[in-house]
Design an enzyme around this catalytic site. Structure first.
Site, PDB file in Angstrom:
ATOM      1  N   GLU A   1      -8.006   2.880  -2.188  1.00 24.50           N
ATOM      2  CA  GLU A   1      -7.842   4.019  -1.293  1.00 24.50           C
ATOM      3  C   GLU A   1      -9.136   4.526  -0.676  1.00 24.50           C
ATOM      4  OE1 GLU A   1      -3.740   4.114  -2.561  1.00 24.50           O
ATOM      5  OE2 GLU A   1      -5.546   3.770  -3.726  1.00 24.50           O
TER       6      GLU A   1
ATOM      7  N   ARG B   1     -18.118   0.481 -11.574  1.00 28.09           N
ATOM      8  CA  ARG B   1     -18.463  -0.940 -11.644  1.00 28.09           C
ATOM      9  C   ARG B   1     -17.577  -1.740 -10.692  1.00 28.09           C
ATOM     10  NH1 ARG B   1     -17.303  -4.626 -16.938  1.00 28.09           N
ATOM     11  NH2 ARG B   1     -18.566  -6.450 -16.429  1.00 28.09           N
TER      12      ARG B   1
ATOM     13  N   VAL C   1     -10.835   0.595  -5.742  1.00 29.28           N
ATOM     14  CA  VAL C   1     -11.327   0.753  -4.368  1.00 29.28           C
ATOM     15  C   VAL C   1     -10.206   0.662  -3.329  1.00 29.28           C
ATOM     16  CG1 VAL C   1     -13.646  -0.074  -4.897  1.00 29.28           C
ATOM     17  CG2 VAL C   1     -11.890  -1.720  -4.229  1.00 29.28           C
TER      18      VAL C   1
ATOM     19  N   PHE D   1       0.810  -1.226   0.000  1.00 28.49           N
ATOM     20  CA  PHE D   1       0.000   0.000   0.000  1.00 28.49           C
ATOM     21  C   PHE D   1       0.839   1.270   0.000  1.00 28.49           C
ATOM     22  CE2 PHE D   1      -3.770  -2.584   0.950  1.00 28.49           C
ATOM     23  CZ  PHE D   1      -4.639  -1.987   0.050  1.00 28.49           C
TER      24      PHE D   1
ATOM     25  N   GLY E   1      -2.177  -8.249  -2.511  1.00 31.66           N
ATOM     26  CA  GLY E   1      -3.200  -8.887  -1.701  1.00 31.66           C
ATOM     27  C   GLY E   1      -4.588  -8.362  -1.964  1.00 31.66           C
TER      28      GLY E   1
END
Length: 755
Positions: free
Chosen positions: A708, A631, A706, A243, A469
């Protein structure tokens, strides 16, 4: 006929390998003759090395070599050679370049031995003499030395002001102002940074590295060591959390490569948990916000200034205050973002960099402003809802934040919330409800992918991306299987290798859009070849048919108007004597759409806290996170990302903080025993809602990513809930019991208290 996989909660295709231990990470690739490296670090924050005594090290049985600035040569000299694809403006840190010490725990040498234990013991025998210099690591004491944040880092955009916020604020009847602070935070993924470097003949080298971008590591290593790209291969099939910490090559990759090339043997270097605190971190920030509104709750002015820390070497920048100019409808906005140079390592991106920092302050201030005009915080946000991008003056390609408000509030039961603080209680616990919203850029970058369909009906798709991940393996498999009408079991997706087609570093929530679009494009090319074969192959049931009438499903090609007319892919390829179909393709952003529209994902977070009135302890008892992100390719993997993001947001709000001892210039709590993160008992009910959002402009898949968006609004929602529970406004993260109790003790009779 059914091959519609996207939008379905498919299980992770890499799950069985991970839970059975068959998925190999960077430090798990073993090569015969392996040596092990152990990095030793600077004990001072600034100065230079006067001498390094390595006599005792080299006398230890099993030690092969020790590398320091005194015996390393032949590396690139110019700063530009040490830059990578995510470098900010400035001069990147150059390991073992000279005797200069720029920050505490700077890597200053490497011991290589026959085992990790020998290398670690030998490193403890190194004696280093330093010449110390005066240093500064305190952000708040150095704000007067700030400077305007420059351009230079990819993605950074300087903030734009509008109107006359200062004069409007001065005349306003209803206004608030405050300062918001959070300290540095460090990445603590399960997998520590590691590189296994394998020297091969003719100075070819293969690196098994923990990274979010194999191409970036290849680029960096080839430049630093003067190797052609063709001689450097980087492999990273699995990443145990990143991340942002893996966007740039970290120093263990340099060290392992250096030793492997010099000793001509495979070398593995793994950071310790303490060394995970020796490089980039989320920078500490001080933010000052002033805003005003009229009696009806309409915002009349916003002033948002932020100070972020950076190193003496580079100008690390984040988009912090910019969000305050876009989130709400307001004609007068003044934004300012400045950097303060400190004697620390260069900060690095950490999940939702800039946005999560901004939201903590700005969404807390919005809550304060709502209370100033005595309007429910959710209603206040609806009053000031921005239908268009206020900065660019463009409509959004899609924006379903209102639906996030409505669905999230309904699920949470927000309509039962009393406005007054300290109005809900369960025994000795004060109960509070807070909310906040956030936004993130929906980006698409150029990416390439390759698809190979073999005669047995199996498809292999590849791209040099990463999976930290988040589910990249799975969603790419779903996209490919759906495009070619195959079962998920018939598709294999490969990633994490510089021999594969190029993909951007995995970050910024752009991988699904960028690589996914490239995967779809490559599979569409294969589909076109299949349709062509079906029309032209002798014996095909679809010979001469119009390709516009053809459909792919269940491993076969059908005629839409006559499903009985079909041929399996396996039979078609055998009939046509086609051993395989191989296609490469690329996808990128839509420049025309970008000129006319803004692209963002949005979320609204609702949080409930329970605060012990005597002890000041805070428990987050439930969270509802409603997300509009285009979506959703896989609600199971996407839902997992949002759940993890909420957990991290709770951690940011209540626990995470890297403690700097400014007398030593060192982060002192560099272990999981002292750097607090949530455990199971800290996490309670979390509910994720994906709001339906159709977007035909953002990219061919209509996805926004999705990674963040789920974390951004969590900390301010919790801070606002703490205020609602206690009447205490804590502006300094993390919100700990001492801060809550200190405020309550200062003046128990005040309605609202601030720290």
């Amino acid at each position: 006929m059914n091959s519609n996989y996207t939008g379905q909660p498919a299980n992770r295709v890499d799950g069985p390998l991970k839970v059975t231990g068959k998925a190999k990470y960077a430090a798990e690739f073993f090569v015969e003759g392996m040596l092990y490296g152990y990095v030793f670090n600077s004990a001072i924050a600034k100065g230079s090395i006067k001498a390094i005594d390595t006599t005792a090290v080299l006398s230890v049985p099993g030690v092969s070599q020790i590398f320091t600035h005194e015996n390393v040569s032949g590396l690139a000299w110019f700063n530009i050679k040490y830059k990578d694809m995510d470098s900010p403006r400035g001069n990147p840190f150059r390991p073992l370049h000279d005797a200069k010490i720029h920050f505490s725990m700077q890597p200053i040498g490497l011991v290589v031995a026959e085992s990790f234990e020998i290398a670690r013991y030998a490193a403890s025998l190194v004696k280093v003499t330093y010449k110390e210099e005066k240093f500064t690591t305190n952000l708040q004491e150095n704000l007067i030395h700030s400077k305007e944040a420059p351009m230079g880092k990819i993605g950074y955009v300087q903030p734009k002001s509008r109107g006359d916020a200062e004069s409007v604020y001065a005349k306003a009847e209803h206004k608030i102002e405050g300062e918001y602070v959070h300290g540095a935070e460090h990445h603590n993924p399960l997998e520590m940074f590691a590189t296994t470097a394998v020297w091969e003949d003719d100075d070819h080298i293969t690196l098994y590295d923990k990274t979010q971008g194999v191409g970036n590591v290849q680029f960096y290593i080839s430049n630093v060591f003067g190797l052609s790209l063709s001689k450097v291969r980087v492999i990273s099939p699995y990443v145990g959390g990143a991340f942002g910490s893996g966007l740039r090559p970290q120093y263990q990759a340099f060290m392992a490569t250096l030793a492997a090339l010099e000793l001509r043997r495979p070398v593995r270097v793994v950071m310790t948990r303490q060394q995970m605190f020796s490089f980039g971190h989320r920078p500490g920030a001080v933010q000052r916000i002033a805003m005003s509104a009229d009696a009806d709750g309409k915002l009349t002015s916003i002033q948002h200034g932020a100070f972020g820390e950076t190193s003496q070497l580079e100008d690390y920048t984040e988009i912090v205050v910019n969000w305050s100019g876009t989130m709400y409808n307001c004609e007068n906005v003044a934004l300012k973002y400045e950097l303060v140079k400190l004697d620390v390592s260069t900060p690095t991106d950490m999940r939702a960099p800039g946005a999560v920092t901004s939201a903590h302050a700005f969404e807390s201030a919005i809550d304060e402003m709502a209370y100033e005009v005595k309007i429910d915080p959710l209603q206040f946000r609806k009053i000031n809802y921005a239908e268009e991008d206020q900065v660019e003056g463009k409509p959004y390609s899609s924006k379903e934040l209102r639906a996030c408000y409505d669905q999230g509030a309904a699920k949470f039961g927000w309509d039962k919330r009393p406005l007054e603080p300290r109005s809900m209680r369960e025994g000795n616990q004060l109960v509070g409800w807070g909310m906040a919203n956030g936004a993130w850029d929906a980006l698409t970058f150029p990416a390439r992918a390759e698809a190979i369909l073999s005669m047995d009906g199996k498809l292999v798709v590849s791209s040099g991306t990463s999976d930290i991940g988040t589910g990249t393996y799975t969603i790419m498999t779903q996209i490919a299987a759906e495009t070619l009408g195959l079962s998920l079991a018939a598709v294999s997706f490969k990633l994490g290798d510089t021999k594969m087609p190029f993909a951007p570093i995995e970050g910024g929530s752009w991988t699904a859009a960028s690589v996914g679009s490239a995967v779809k494009a490559a599979c569409e090319e294969v589909k076109a070849k299949l349709f062509k074969l079906a029309r032209r192959t002798k014996g095909s049931a679809l010979k001469g048919a119009d390709k516009k009438d053809m459909l792919l499903a269940d491993g076969a090609i059908y005629l839409g108007k006559d499903p009985a007319a079909s041929i399996s892919i396996v039979d078609l390829m055998r009939l046509s004597n086609t051993s395989s179909i191989k296609e490469k393709s690329w996808a990128g952003p839509n420049p025309l759409a970008k000129k006319t529209h803004s692209f963002n994902s949005h979320a609204a977070v609702f949080a409930e806290v329970k605060v012990d009135e005597d002890l000041g302890t805070v428990i987050v008892s439930r969270v509802v996170c409603a997300v509009a992100a285009g979506r959703i390719l896989n609600p199971k993997t996407a839902g997992s990302q949002i759940l993890g993001a909420v957990v991290w947001g709770i951690s940011k709000a209540l626990e995470e903080e890297s403690i700097m001892d400014n007398r030593q210039g060192r982060f002192m709590n560099h272990s999981l025993a002292e750097y607090h993160v949530p455990v199971n008992k800290d996490i309670n009910e979390i509910e994720v809602i994906f709001v339906e959002e159709k977007d035909d402009l953002v990219n061919p898949l209509g996805v926004k990513g999705v990674g963040e968006i789920g974390i951004i609004a969590v900390a301010p929602a919790i801070a606002n809930a703490v205020f609602h529970a206690t009447g205490v406004r804590v502006r300094n993260l993390p919100i700990t019991m001492d801060k809550v109790l200190q405020l309550a003790e200062e003046d128990k009779n005040q309605e609202s208290l601030v720290l």
